[in-house]
Write a protein that holds these residues in place. Sequence first.
Motif, PDB file in Angstrom:
ATOM      1  N   ALA A 198      48.086  40.267  35.717  1.00  0.00           N
ATOM      2  CA  ALA A 198      47.023  39.737  36.148  1.00  0.00           C
ATOM      3  C   ALA A 198      47.708  39.438  37.355  1.00  0.00           C
ATOM      4  CB  ALA A 198      46.596  38.398  35.523  1.00  0.00           C
ATOM      5  N   TYR A 199      48.938  38.768  37.598  1.00  0.00           N
ATOM      6  CA  TYR A 199      49.569  38.402  39.100  1.00  0.00           C
ATOM      7  C   TYR A 199      49.297  39.609  39.823  1.00  0.00           C
ATOM      8  CZ  TYR A 199      51.369  33.767  37.794  1.00  0.00           C
ATOM      9  OH  TYR A 199      51.364  32.445  37.464  1.00  0.00           O
ATOM     10  N   GLN A 200      49.856  40.842  39.387  1.00  0.00           N
ATOM     11  CA  GLN A 200      49.815  41.901  40.139  1.00  0.00           C
ATOM     12  C   GLN A 200      48.366  42.131  40.883  1.00  0.00           C
ATOM     13  OE1 GLN A 200      51.483  44.571  37.147  1.00  0.00           O
ATOM     14  NE2 GLN A 200      53.459  44.238  37.815  1.00  0.00           N
ATOM     15  N   ARG A 201      47.562  42.252  40.035  1.00  0.00           N
ATOM     16  CA  ARG A 201      46.036  42.300  40.506  1.00  0.00           C
ATOM     17  C   ARG A 201      45.674  41.271  41.420  1.00  0.00           C
ATOM     18  NH1 ARG A 201      42.856  45.429  42.771  1.00  0.00           N
ATOM     19  NH2 ARG A 201      40.480  45.127  42.211  1.00  0.00           N
ATOM     20  N   ALA A 202      45.977  40.006  41.147  1.00  0.00           N
ATOM     21  CA  ALA A 202      45.674  39.043  42.265  1.00  0.00           C
ATOM     22  C   ALA A 202      46.290  39.384  43.484  1.00  0.00           C
ATOM     23  CB  ALA A 202      46.214  37.840  41.744  1.00  0.00           C
ATOM     24  N   ILE A 203      47.622  39.679  43.592  1.00  0.00           N
ATOM     25  CA  ILE A 203      48.235  40.157  44.793  1.00  0.00           C
ATOM     26  C   ILE A 203      47.535  41.375  45.716  1.00  0.00           C
ATOM     27  CG2 ILE A 203      50.462  40.976  45.574  1.00  0.00           C
ATOM     28  CD1 ILE A 203      51.798  39.595  43.232  1.00  0.00           C
ATOM     29  N   GLU A 204      47.252  42.152  44.730  1.00  0.00           N
ATOM     30  CA  GLU A 204      46.546  43.221  45.603  1.00  0.00           C
ATOM     31  C   GLU A 204      45.069  42.769  46.231  1.00  0.00           C
ATOM     32  OE1 GLU A 204      45.667  45.998  42.250  1.00  0.00           O
ATOM     33  OE2 GLU A 204      47.790  46.558  42.116  1.00  0.00           O
ATOM     34  N   LEU A 205      44.662  41.601  45.758  1.00  0.00           N
ATOM     35  CA  LEU A 205      43.215  41.483  46.260  1.00  0.00           C
ATOM     36  C   LEU A 205      43.388  40.351  46.896  1.00  0.00           C
ATOM     37  CD1 LEU A 205      41.352  41.311  42.943  1.00  0.00           C
ATOM     38  CD2 LEU A 205      40.867  43.040  44.719  1.00  0.00           C
ATOM     39  N   ILE A 246      33.232  39.193  40.033  1.00  0.00           N
ATOM     40  CA  ILE A 246      34.559  38.210  39.900  1.00  0.00           C
ATOM     41  C   ILE A 246      35.353  38.897  39.543  1.00  0.00           C
ATOM     42  CG2 ILE A 246      34.317  38.108  37.400  1.00  0.00           C
ATOM     43  CD1 ILE A 246      34.397  35.020  39.578  1.00  0.00           C
ATOM     44  N   LEU A 247      35.414  40.312  39.297  1.00  0.00           N
ATOM     45  CA  LEU A 247      36.859  41.247  39.005  1.00  0.00           C
ATOM     46  C   LEU A 247      37.118  41.411  40.303  1.00  0.00           C
ATOM     47  CD1 LEU A 247      35.533  43.593  36.298  1.00  0.00           C
ATOM     48  CD2 LEU A 247      36.851  41.375  36.114  1.00  0.00           C
ATOM     49  N   ASN A 248      36.540  41.264  41.404  1.00  0.00           N
ATOM     50  CA  ASN A 248      37.292  41.390  42.887  1.00  0.00           C
ATOM     51  C   ASN A 248      37.655  40.263  43.489  1.00  0.00           C
ATOM     52  OD1 ASN A 248      36.933  44.361  42.700  1.00  0.00           O
ATOM     53  ND2 ASN A 248      34.835  44.265  43.150  1.00  0.00           N
ATOM     54  N   TYR A 249      37.614  39.036  42.766  1.00  0.00           N
ATOM     55  CA  TYR A 249      37.862  37.781  43.507  1.00  0.00           C
ATOM     56  C   TYR A 249      39.351  37.669  43.080  1.00  0.00           C
ATOM     57  CZ  TYR A 249      37.386  32.711  44.306  1.00  0.00           C
ATOM     58  OH  TYR A 249      37.528  31.385  44.861  1.00  0.00           O
ATOM     59  N   HIS A 250      40.080  37.450  43.847  1.00  0.00           N
ATOM     60  CA  HIS A 250      41.666  37.173  43.449  1.00  0.00           C
ATOM     61  C   HIS A 250      41.827  36.151  42.648  1.00  0.00           C
ATOM     62  CE1 HIS A 250      41.611  34.620  47.208  1.00  0.00           C
ATOM     63  NE2 HIS A 250      42.788  34.083  46.543  1.00  0.00           N
ATOM     64  N   LEU A 251      41.211  35.153  43.074  1.00  0.00           N
ATOM     65  CA  LEU A 251      41.430  33.741  42.506  1.00  0.00           C
ATOM     66  C   LEU A 251      41.070  34.021  40.716  1.00  0.00           C
ATOM     67  CD1 LEU A 251      40.438  30.846  44.690  1.00  0.00           C
ATOM     68  CD2 LEU A 251      42.782  31.530  44.146  1.00  0.00           C
ATOM     69  N   PHE A 252      40.060  34.688  40.329  1.00  0.00           N
ATOM     70  CA  PHE A 252      40.168  35.071  38.948  1.00  0.00           C
ATOM     71  C   PHE A 252      41.077  35.654  38.244  1.00  0.00           C
ATOM     72  CE2 PHE A 252      38.707  37.971  35.645  1.00  0.00           C
ATOM     73  CZ  PHE A 252      38.272  37.378  34.856  1.00  0.00           C
ATOM     74  N   HIS A 253      41.775  36.371  39.004  1.00  0.00           N
ATOM     75  CA  HIS A 253      42.936  37.060  38.373  1.00  0.00           C
ATOM     76  C   HIS A 253      44.389  35.951  38.407  1.00  0.00           C
ATOM     77  CE1 HIS A 253      41.126  40.923  37.879  1.00  0.00           C
ATOM     78  NE2 HIS A 253      40.560  40.679  38.919  1.00  0.00           N
TER      79      HIS A 253
END
Length: 410
Positions: free
Chosen positions: A382-389, A356-363
């Motif tokens: 969290a937004y920055q991590r979602a953008i990366e994924l 789940i940690l590599n799922y952009h929607l989780f972040h």
Amino acid sequence: MANDPLALGQLYQQQSRRVLATLIRLLGDFALAEEAMQEAFTAAIRQWPEEGTPDNPTAWLIRAGQRRGIDQIRRKQTARQYSHLLANGEDVAPEPDEQSIADDQLRLLFTCCHPGLSIDARVALTLREMCGLTTEQVASGLLQKPATLAQRIVRAKKKIREAGIPYEIPGAKELPQRLPDVLRVVYLVFNEGYSRSDGESVVDISLANKAIRLAEELGGMLPQGEVFGLLALMRLQHSRRHARQDAEGELVTLEDQDRSRWDQQDIRQGLQYLELALTASPTGPYTLQASIAAVHAQALQADTTDWARIVRLYDALYRQQPSPIIALNRAVAVAMRDTPADGLRLLEALIPEKAILNYHLFHAVRADLYRRAGDTKAAATAYQRAIELTSQGPEQRFLQRRLAALGPIT
């Protein structure tokens, strides 16, 4: 139709998959059946303008295709390999009736979705053989190179032949185990069209429509509760297609969508399918997901959504399918029913699930709940991590706008 090439083209669009499914049964080989089908339609183009359209065009095409398939076997000196087809000399099978043609479509669908094939191969074969897309169209829809996709289809057909995967409808005992595989493939086709994994569009309507039509055909041939549940789910989700992006192509969240743009005919059809599904027993996961979609569809405004009912439905769904994705969606519903902090606590419990940690929607969900709770620093991270994924343009830009709206982070 006899002198109308356009009408024959429409017949190809409507009937070629039915003709192919029966020819695969009669000739026992995907490639041979495909070639024979093409030759049968070529013969129709040549003969029908002079001789007139036959009373049963589909049956004519099947018989013509079988004759040409047998001719090809003789020309290629493969008679020994196909001796079972030549036992009766020049004779071909009796004229097929509607029931046998429908059964052949089911056989083809269950073969394309056989669990002995990889899930990627199942999706590709279903689009190619059941939906009639060209290899190039399938590759485009699945965001793959045509050469790569073509190799995958060739390998899948080879495995069907070499592994002896039967071209048959599962029996009553096996059907409950096999049907979920078929429904999963149909829903994967729909999801690839409804929520593209890459590119500038979040919706490929043609792919989504293909999946819906395939499920409708399946429902007509196999009226099972979960088939209707999947149909209800797809219709209700598809009803929002015109509201998911604005005029500039930017993503619009469910909460902010203009509900007047939701397709009311799709909603009515979805609710009708849901009613059929709910009369069956037991209630399966697609029916539960459709019930959740129905709550959204029946809410006139976002703030009138019955989140308490949605949480109850997710509780039931999680008991059947305890996956991190369902837990994530349930956490969102709890946050909307109660408070963002309640949703965040449920999300924290998912962190040990490494996938789940590599799922952009989780972040993205964590970011939104942190934003609603007033924790801008955690939201920004969290937004920055979602953008990366994420690799989808509209999603990236949406998340970047949300990040920018937080203002300076201290």
